[in-house]
Design an enzyme around this catalytic site. Sequence first.
Site: not given
Length: 455
Positions: A155, A160, A358, A434
Amino acid sequence: MGANDDMASTRTVAATVLLASSLAAGADAQPPAGRQPASQAGALDALHARLDASAAALMPKIVTWRRDLHAHPELGNQETRTSAFLAAELRRMGYEVTTGVAKTGVVALLKGGKPGPVVGLRADMDGLPVTEETGLPFASTARGTYLGRDVGVMHACGHDFHMSILLGAAEVLAGLKADLAGSVKIVFQPAEEGVPGEPGGAEVMVKEGVLTNPKVDAMFGLHVGITPLEAGSITFRPKGLMAAGDTYRIVVKGRQTHGAMPWAGVDPIVVASQIVLGLQTVVSRQIDLTQAPAVVTVGTIEGGTRHNIVPDEVRMSGTIRTFDPEMRKEILARVKRTAESIAAAAGATAEVILDEGYPVTWNDPALTERMTPSLKRVAAATFNPNAQPTTTSEDFSYYGQQVPALYFFLGVAPKGADPAAWAANHSPKFSPDEAALVTGVRALASLAVDYLAGR
Ligand SMILES: [Zn+2]
Ligand SMILES: [Zn+2]
């Protein structure tokens, strides 16, 4: 600011009910925000307090989810374990869950306690063919097959984070269900990075009706990193945030002859050279650069076999980056016209093949202005609602082509880290902090709550 006026009358009843719960929750009385009545603002403050408390309480679980997802990345269109994991959690939370959308996508609906609009929240699910080098205890050791080769899977783009943040926001919103006037559609989308030779991702999700039944009124999403901003930073801009990335190929056909007698043929090398120079004028002379930046690059040019042969054809390819959908159409058309006309002037032909990538990731200006206070409220570090656009692309843009959408960046660099030494997205050392997770959860949940509250 963008109070949703046509909804204001229906909100008054809801606001009165919400006020009661806000008083029960002991929220501080705040002065009215914007054009909202005082009661509604107070009720919203109370919802925010519950939202923030819930996000904080869920953090240990969200970190566990993130590490589990990080340790088990899957390549685009192969996210089967990921899909089952997400669907199980969403069912446990009480969502109506649909699986198998665009192969491995998961769509989940939460109907609030009162009628109202539908807000969509999206996260992408795929990992990349990158062998992880973070050294984290939950680092991925997964392998996969990419373009026929055995590769490590990681990832490395932070999807994630996106999934665990959206799962966290989904659980926060499930806890506020009775007080939501409208519905929340949770969209877990596979294959954002693209899979060579296979359709996938947002474009297929849209084709399969993810924005309908019930119709989504506004779509929100985020990306971690991209720039080395401190964890908890939130940055975005109205209009074009991320570029459209289109590829073009040009085949110039002349007529082969002896290099000593060029008049006996048509020289595609000279024509191709003129086309290279002509293409430089598309951006520099023909486009209003005060509106948005744009890039036209010639990346390859191939032709000829021997010093004294004028060849039959020359092949070229390049990339076009734009930030404005109208400008994109204009540039694609002008590249084609320039190449064809220059070739025609020499008696050659140029076939221009455009491979659209895109689209522009377009932040609807009215929605962006309306939701700016929601994101400002939750930003834990830098907050910049007028950030620079980036030349990277993102398939969230397909949702924005259909409904008003807002996409933003969440900073994930550790506090005090050296920006110059930062390992960016797609690096085998990409290791988002995190500490940013809670900001992401609060951001997505707040966008949903505030939008449904008519803020
Ligand atoms: Zn990526
Ligand atoms: Zn990504």
